[in-house]
Write a protein that holds these residues in place. Structure first.
Motif, PDB file in Angstrom:
ATOM      1  N   UNK A  60      33.074  55.885  -9.653  1.00 53.85           N
ATOM      2  CA  UNK A  60      32.381  56.939  -8.917  1.00 53.85           C
ATOM      3  C   UNK A  60      32.621  56.820  -7.417  1.00 53.85           C
ATOM      4  N   UNK A  61      32.442  57.954  -6.749  1.00 57.17           N
ATOM      5  CA  UNK A  61      32.458  58.000  -5.294  1.00 57.17           C
ATOM      6  C   UNK A  61      31.043  57.683  -4.803  1.00 57.17           C
ATOM      7  N   UNK A  62      30.902  56.706  -3.923  1.00 56.87           N
ATOM      8  CA  UNK A  62      29.584  56.308  -3.433  1.00 56.87           C
ATOM      9  C   UNK A  62      29.195  57.162  -2.238  1.00 56.87           C
ATOM     10  N   UNK A  63      28.528  58.285  -2.520  1.00 59.12           N
ATOM     11  CA  UNK A  63      28.133  59.188  -1.451  1.00 59.12           C
ATOM     12  C   UNK A  63      26.996  60.079  -1.935  1.00 59.12           C
ATOM     13  N   UNK A  64      26.273  60.643  -0.995  1.00 65.67           N
ATOM     14  CA  UNK A  64      25.139  61.499  -1.298  1.00 65.67           C
ATOM     15  C   UNK A  64      24.004  61.170  -0.352  1.00 65.67           C
ATOM     16  N   UNK A  65      22.856  61.752  -0.579  1.00 69.34           N
ATOM     17  CA  UNK A  65      21.732  61.462   0.290  1.00 69.34           C
ATOM     18  C   UNK A  65      20.512  62.286  -0.040  1.00 69.34           C
ATOM     19  N   UNK A  66      19.436  61.995   0.675  1.00 72.75           N
ATOM     20  CA  UNK A  66      18.159  62.673   0.509  1.00 72.75           C
ATOM     21  C   UNK A  66      17.978  63.668   1.637  1.00 72.75           C
ATOM     22  N   UNK A  67      17.640  64.890   1.296  1.00 69.74           N
ATOM     23  CA  UNK A  67      17.434  65.927   2.308  1.00 69.74           C
ATOM     24  C   UNK A  67      16.331  65.496   3.285  1.00 69.74           C
ATOM     25  N   UNK A  68      16.599  65.710   4.578  1.00 64.22           N
ATOM     26  CA  UNK A  68      15.603  65.422   5.599  1.00 64.22           C
ATOM     27  C   UNK A  68      15.523  63.974   6.016  1.00 64.22           C
ATOM     28  N   UNK A  69      16.383  63.114   5.470  1.00 65.05           N
ATOM     29  CA  UNK A  69      16.408  61.700   5.856  1.00 65.05           C
ATOM     30  C   UNK A  69      17.783  61.370   6.431  1.00 65.05           C
ATOM     31  N   UNK A  70      17.970  61.505   7.757  1.00 64.47           N
ATOM     32  CA  UNK A  70      19.268  61.224   8.371  1.00 64.47           C
ATOM     33  C   UNK A  70      19.727  59.796   8.086  1.00 64.47           C
ATOM     34  N   UNK A  71      21.017  59.659   7.780  1.00 66.36           N
ATOM     35  CA  UNK A  71      21.581  58.335   7.522  1.00 66.36           C
ATOM     36  C   UNK A  71      21.359  57.820   6.115  1.00 66.36           C
ATOM     37  N   UNK A  72      20.684  58.619   5.264  1.00 67.12           N
ATOM     38  CA  UNK A  72      20.486  58.168   3.881  1.00 67.12           C
ATOM     39  C   UNK A  72      21.799  58.255   3.111  1.00 67.12           C
ATOM     40  N   UNK A  73      21.976  57.345   2.173  1.00 64.85           N
ATOM     41  CA  UNK A  73      23.207  57.295   1.395  1.00 64.85           C
ATOM     42  C   UNK A  73      22.877  56.837  -0.019  1.00 64.85           C
ATOM     43  N   UNK A  74      23.809  57.070  -0.937  1.00 64.46           N
ATOM     44  CA  UNK A  74      23.634  56.673  -2.331  1.00 64.46           C
ATOM     45  C   UNK A  74      24.905  55.998  -2.830  1.00 64.46           C
ATOM     46  N   UNK A  75      24.747  55.087  -3.769  1.00 66.85           N
ATOM     47  CA  UNK A  75      25.893  54.504  -4.462  1.00 66.85           C
ATOM     48  C   UNK A  75      25.581  54.459  -5.950  1.00 66.85           C
ATOM     49  N   UNK A  76      26.643  54.383  -6.767  1.00 63.55           N
ATOM     50  CA  UNK A  76      26.495  54.511  -8.214  1.00 63.55           C
ATOM     51  C   UNK A  76      27.346  53.449  -8.901  1.00 63.55           C
ATOM     52  N   UNK A  77      26.858  52.942 -10.021  1.00 58.34           N
ATOM     53  CA  UNK A  77      27.581  51.899 -10.747  1.00 58.34           C
ATOM     54  C   UNK A  77      28.810  52.461 -11.437  1.00 58.34           C
ATOM     55  N   UNK A  78      29.872  51.639 -11.545  1.00 54.23           N
ATOM     56  CA  UNK A  78      31.060  51.975 -12.315  1.00 54.23           C
ATOM     57  C   UNK A  78      30.904  51.428 -13.731  1.00 54.23           C
TER      58      UNK A  78
END
Length: 227
Positions: A57-75
């Motif tokens: 997976x591509x480790x990217x994404x975030x929560x609306x309204x939270x600057x600098x938030x990011x997400x990662x996902x297991x392979x």
């Protein structure tokens, strides 16, 4: 990046195997051995494959309204089954089936959440393929199609709840079969799915919304059987 390295390796392998396959075909013909039959030479239009599949997976994404938030996902590493129907020697339609899971981790400004939750994915994918058939037993192909991913068995960990929404995506594919005889072959395959579902979660009593940019690479190898 890992994904670009894998793709370059597949392209390099394809470039090396193609002339070797053609030379092997010429040698077999010179020695009186019959080469593998063309894909439409009295064969059924149906074909199936079983692969071992790495989901990266591509480790990217975030929560609306939270600057600098990011997400990662297991392979993950999973089995994959596909079924193809050949309309002609060159054109086929492939249905790809498999299921996997992803653990969702917070990153950036929400890294303190660590593992947010987990979800299972069922991503049936339908791909229209074009096959090259003038290289003897070596049969490369490319394809493009549509994916619909359904998320199920979702649970929160640091989040009280996690709800990833079902989503459509676009799929691109490249790979090859090397046919051992008229029915059996080996397969190497790479797919890229552009998948960016929305999600809702409850964190510390607050309801939040965001987007998970999964965009997975699916890298597989396995067996081909032509009926």
């Amino acid at each position: 990046m890992v994904s670009s390295t894998i793709v370059r390796a597949i392209i390099t392998a394809t470039a090396l195997v193609a002339p070797c396959a053609a030379e092997a075909e010429n040698l077999m013909t010179a020695q009186g051995a019959a080469p593998a039959a063309p894909a439409d030479a009295g064969q059924s239009p149906w074909q199936m494959r079983l692969r071992a599949l790495g989901v990266i997976t591509n480790d990217s994404g975030g929560v609306d309204g939270l600057p600098g938030s990011d997400l990662s996902f297991s392979n993950t590493l999973i089995p994959e089954f596909d079924l193809s129907y050949f309309f002609s020697n060159n054109i086929s339609l492939e249905l790809i089936l498999g299921t996997t899971y992803a653990k969702v981790h917070g990153g950036g400004s929400i890294s303190a959440l660590d593992e947010v939750g987990e979800t299972w994915l069922l991503p049936p994918t339908l791909i229209l393929q074009y096959h090259l058939t003038d290289l003897g037993s070596f049969r490369p192909y490319v394809g493009a199609g549509v994916n619909y991913t359904m998320f199920y068995n979702q649970s929160g960990k640091s989040a009280r709840s996690l709800d990833v929404k079902n989503s459509f995506g676009v799929a691109l594919q490249a790979g090859f079969d090397y046919m051992i005889d008229d029915h059996w072959g080996v397969n190497v395959d790479a797919k890229k799915i552009f998948l960016r579902p929305d999600f809702d979660a409850n964190v510390g009593g607050a309801n939040v919304h965001g987007k998970a940019k999964l965009d997975p690479w699916l890298i597989g190898a396995g067996l081909t059987y032509r009926f």
